[in-house]
Design an enzyme around this catalytic site. Structure first.
Site, PDB file in Angstrom:
ATOM      1  N   ALA A  65       0.861  -1.178   0.000  1.00 42.66           N
ATOM      2  CA  ALA A  65       0.000   0.000   0.000  1.00 42.66           C
ATOM      3  C   ALA A  65       0.897   1.227   0.000  1.00 42.66           C
ATOM      4  O   ALA A  65       2.045   1.169   0.449  1.00 42.66           O
ATOM      5  CB  ALA A  65      -0.890  -0.015   1.231  1.00 42.66           C
ATOM      6  N   GLY A 108       0.800  -5.122   1.098  1.00 43.80           N
ATOM      7  CA  GLY A 108      -0.443  -5.251   0.336  1.00 43.80           C
ATOM      8  C   GLY A 108      -0.220  -5.924  -1.009  1.00 43.80           C
ATOM      9  O   GLY A 108      -1.146  -6.541  -1.556  1.00 43.80           O
ATOM     10  N   GLU A 111      -0.296  -9.504  -0.259  1.00 43.75           N
ATOM     11  CA  GLU A 111      -1.682  -9.848   0.094  1.00 43.75           C
ATOM     12  C   GLU A 111      -2.575  -9.885  -1.144  1.00 43.75           C
ATOM     13  O   GLU A 111      -3.468 -10.728  -1.262  1.00 43.75           O
ATOM     14  CB  GLU A 111      -2.214  -8.843   1.125  1.00 43.75           C
ATOM     15  CG  GLU A 111      -1.522  -9.027   2.482  1.00 43.75           C
ATOM     16  CD  GLU A 111      -1.766  -7.877   3.445  1.00 43.75           C
ATOM     17  OE1 GLU A 111      -1.658  -6.705   3.022  1.00 43.75           O
ATOM     18  OE2 GLU A 111      -2.053  -8.147   4.628  1.00 43.75           O
ATOM     19  N   GLU A 131       5.426  -4.964   6.990  1.00 48.65           N
ATOM     20  CA  GLU A 131       4.739  -3.882   7.705  1.00 48.65           C
ATOM     21  C   GLU A 131       5.319  -3.629   9.093  1.00 48.65           C
ATOM     22  O   GLU A 131       5.300  -2.516   9.606  1.00 48.65           O
ATOM     23  CB  GLU A 131       3.234  -4.203   7.848  1.00 48.65           C
ATOM     24  CG  GLU A 131       2.466  -4.205   6.532  1.00 48.65           C
ATOM     25  CD  GLU A 131       2.433  -5.552   5.826  1.00 48.65           C
ATOM     26  OE1 GLU A 131       3.280  -6.418   6.123  1.00 48.65           O
ATOM     27  OE2 GLU A 131       1.557  -5.743   4.967  1.00 48.65           O
TER      28      GLU A 131
HETATM   29  N1  DAK Z   1       4.623   3.222  -0.763  1.00 45.53           N
HETATM   30  C1  DAK Z   1       5.015   4.375  -1.320  1.00 45.53           C
HETATM   31  N2  DAK Z   1       6.164   4.513  -2.061  1.00 45.53           N
HETATM   32  C2  DAK Z   1       6.912   3.431  -2.205  1.00 45.53           C
HETATM   33  C3  DAK Z   1       6.594   2.175  -1.624  1.00 45.53           C
HETATM   34  C4  DAK Z   1       5.362   2.097  -0.874  1.00 45.53           C
HETATM   35  N3  DAK Z   1       4.923   0.950  -0.331  1.00 45.53           N
HETATM   36  N4  DAK Z   1       7.563   1.298  -1.943  1.00 45.53           N
HETATM   37  C5  DAK Z   1       8.462   1.964  -2.683  1.00 45.53           C
HETATM   38  N5  DAK Z   1       8.089   3.253  -2.858  1.00 45.53           N
HETATM   39  C6  DAK Z   1       8.776   4.293  -3.601  1.00 45.53           C
HETATM   40  C7  DAK Z   1       9.987   4.815  -2.847  1.00 45.53           C
HETATM   41  O1  DAK Z   1       9.601   5.782  -1.895  1.00 45.53           O
HETATM   42  C8  DAK Z   1      10.808   5.388  -3.993  1.00 45.53           C
HETATM   43  O2  DAK Z   1      10.234   6.632  -4.350  1.00 45.53           O
HETATM   44  P1  DAK Z   1      11.188   7.941  -4.570  1.00 45.53           P
HETATM   45  O3  DAK Z   1      11.961   8.061  -3.327  1.00 45.53           O
HETATM   46  O4  DAK Z   1      12.005   7.552  -5.782  1.00 45.53           O
HETATM   47  O5  DAK Z   1      10.202   9.035  -4.822  1.00 45.53           O
HETATM   48  C9  DAK Z   1      10.544   4.419  -5.130  1.00 45.53           C
HETATM   49  O6  DAK Z   1       9.324   3.741  -4.800  1.00 45.53           O
HETATM   50  C10 DAK Z   1      11.615   3.383  -5.305  1.00 45.53           C
HETATM   51  O7  DAK Z   1      11.815   2.749  -4.051  1.00 45.53           O
HETATM   52  P2  DAK Z   1      13.267   2.596  -3.374  1.00 45.53           P
HETATM   53  O8  DAK Z   1      14.163   3.705  -3.755  1.00 45.53           O
HETATM   54  O9  DAK Z   1      13.038   2.366  -1.937  1.00 45.53           O
HETATM   55  O10 DAK Z   1      13.762   1.258  -4.103  1.00 45.53           O
HETATM   56  P3  DAK Z   1      14.763   0.155  -3.539  1.00 45.53           P
HETATM   57  O11 DAK Z   1      14.997  -0.764  -4.696  1.00 45.53           O
HETATM   58  O12 DAK Z   1      15.925   0.779  -2.843  1.00 45.53           O
HETATM   59  O13 DAK Z   1      13.925  -0.627  -2.407  1.00 45.53           O
HETATM   60  C11 DAK Z   1      11.962  -1.760  -1.524  1.00 45.53           C
HETATM   61  C12 DAK Z   1      12.822  -1.395  -2.772  1.00 45.53           C
HETATM   62  C13 DAK Z   1      10.712  -2.466  -2.030  1.00 45.53           C
HETATM   63  C14 DAK Z   1      12.766  -2.727  -0.642  1.00 45.53           C
HETATM   64  C15 DAK Z   1      11.635  -0.487  -0.721  1.00 45.53           C
HETATM   65  O14 DAK Z   1      11.069   0.466  -1.621  1.00 45.53           O
HETATM   66  C16 DAK Z   1      10.629  -0.719   0.360  1.00 45.53           C
HETATM   67  O15 DAK Z   1      10.988  -1.224   1.425  1.00 45.53           O
HETATM   68  N6  DAK Z   1       9.370  -0.324   0.140  1.00 45.53           N
HETATM   69  C17 DAK Z   1       8.324  -0.395   1.150  1.00 45.53           C
HETATM   70  C18 DAK Z   1       7.823  -1.801   1.319  1.00 45.53           C
HETATM   71  C19 DAK Z   1       6.765  -1.876   2.402  1.00 45.53           C
HETATM   72  O16 DAK Z   1       7.018  -1.566   3.566  1.00 45.53           O
HETATM   73  N7  DAK Z   1       5.558  -2.290   2.027  1.00 45.53           N
HETATM   74  C20 DAK Z   1       4.427  -2.452   2.965  1.00 45.53           C
HETATM   75  C21 DAK Z   1       3.621  -1.172   2.990  1.00 45.53           C
HETATM   76  S1  DAK Z   1       2.252  -1.259   4.128  1.00 45.53           S
HETATM   77  C22 DAK Z   1      -5.276  -3.119   4.255  1.00 45.53           C
HETATM   78  C23 DAK Z   1      -4.882  -3.326   2.939  1.00 45.53           C
HETATM   79  C24 DAK Z   1      -3.543  -3.208   2.636  1.00 45.53           C
HETATM   80  C25 DAK Z   1      -2.619  -2.856   3.581  1.00 45.53           C
HETATM   81  C26 DAK Z   1      -3.033  -2.624   4.878  1.00 45.53           C
HETATM   82  C27 DAK Z   1      -4.377  -2.731   5.239  1.00 45.53           C
HETATM   83  N8  DAK Z   1      -6.664  -3.286   4.646  1.00 45.53           N
HETATM   84  C28 DAK Z   1      -7.604  -3.927   3.676  1.00 45.53           C
HETATM   85  C29 DAK Z   1      -7.117  -2.897   5.945  1.00 45.53           C
HETATM   86  C30 DAK Z   1      -1.242  -2.768   3.182  1.00 45.53           C
HETATM   87  C31 DAK Z   1      -0.270  -2.171   3.888  1.00 45.53           C
HETATM   88  C32 DAK Z   1       1.088  -2.121   3.293  1.00 45.53           C
HETATM   89  O17 DAK Z   1       1.334  -2.664   2.232  1.00 45.53           O
END
Ligand code: DAK
Length: 257
Positions: A65, A108, A111, A131
């Site tokens: 997400a 997400g 998921e 997360e």
């Molecule tokens: N959200 C927003 N931007 C994101 C992102 C995300 N999840 N993942 C990556 N980006 C963006 C980065 O900010 C960066 O943007 P700029 O800085 O260039 O503007 C760009 O994508 C490239 O990312 P990185 O520079 O970080 O790239 P790397 O190759 O160095 O790293 C990475 C890749 C995937 C390891 C890293 O980007 C990362 O850790 N990303 C976050 C992963 C994460 O934590 N995902 C979980 C998010 S929470 C629900 C439904 C859904 C959910 C919850 C509830 N209900 C139905 C109630 C879901 C929640 C989640 O998914």
């Protein structure tokens, strides 16, 4: 057919819905999710679409997400804007959905892949529920679907450490169906979609519904449900045609009714 955050293409018998926010690794913001769910619901009603492929690009299926979109929200905002309610609508889609995953399938994104009916992955796919690293926990099936798919201890490992697992591990753990070289993952998903599209649609629909029933019922209730759907298929022309064609040693011609 195209829109801002997704690209929808139709091929013979199936459709592909591709996430299109490559700059942010296909982070699933509200708009993208509304478009995805809207596309799935509309494709579900189209007779010539028998199966749908959900995919991203080589680098990312979806990195979760959109963190920036929810970072400053309060609990009450999260509750009242109910942006995640649309995720539940995916469960109601009647046609089979295949996830074609390459690169990151995180949070997400993981998921969403698990909400699909089958998952084909490229060798470079990475699955994870990270997360915990940003102060929250899975909210769209990461504690429920994942646990049912891989069992308690492995689900705990993924959810509590946030560690990503490789496509090979995901295959061994029973999270996905198949791993192929990166240049073939979409082709492989298309092969599966074509194969499903060639099957009798009413039987496909009731079979998917029956398998999903196993997730929310007792074994007795599930067997009863299965049996009723099995009997119901004897009201279809396709059952008569399928069994007749078998006897006549020819290929059946499905009518979809
Ligand atoms: N959200 C927003 N931007 C994101 C992102 C995300 N999840 N993942 C990556 N980006 C963006 C980065 O900010 C960066 O943007 P700029 O800085 O260039 O503007 C760009 O994508 C490239 O990312 P990185 O520079 O970080 O790239 P790397 O190759 O160095 O790293 C990475 C890749 C995937 C390891 C890293 O980007 C990362 O850790 N990303 C976050 C992963 C994460 O934590 N995902 C979980 C998010 S929470 C629900 C439904 C859904 C959910 C919850 C509830 N209900 C139905 C109630 C879901 C929640 C989640 O998914």
């Amino acid at each position: 057919m195209s829109s801002t955050h997704i690209i929808v293409t139709k091929q013979h018998g199936y459709a592909i819905v591709q996430f299109n926010r490559p700059d942010v690794l296909n982070a699933l913001n509200m708009k993208l999710m509304e478009e995805v769910v809207g596309a799935l619901e509309s494709l579900d009603k189209e007779q010539d679409v028998r199966c749908v492929i959900l995919t991203g690009n080589e680098k990312a299926f979806a990195a979760g997400a959109d963190i920036k979109e929810m970072a400053d929200a309060s609990a009450i905002e999260m509750l009242t804007r109910d942006q995640f309610a649309r995720w539940d609508r995916i469960r109601k889609i009647k046609k089979p959905i295949i996830a074609a995953v390459s690169g990151f399938a995180l949070g997400g994104g993981c998921e969403l892949a698990m909400s699909c009916d089958m998952v084909v992955a490229s060798e470079n796919a990475k699955f994870g529920q990270p997360e915990i690293n940003i102060g929250v926990m899975p909210g769209a099936g990461g504690t429920q679907r994942l646990t049912r798919a891989v069992g308690k201890v492995k689900a705990m490992e993924m959810v509590l450490t946030g560690r990503m697992i490789s496509a090979e591990e995901a295959l061994r753990w029973g999270l996905i169906n198949k791993v192929v070289p990166v240049e073939y993952y979409l082709e492989e998903a298309k092969n599966w979609a074509r194969e499903i599209a060639s099957k009798p649609p009413v039987a496909v629909r009731l079979a998917k519904e029956s398998v999903l029933k196993a997730f929310d019922t007792t074994i007795e209730g599930g067997l009863e449900f299965e049996r009723k759907n099995f009997y119901l298929l004897f009201a279809s022309d396709d059952q008569k045609e399928g069994m007749k064609a078998f006897g006549e040693k020819r290929k059946p011609e499905w009518k979809g009714k």
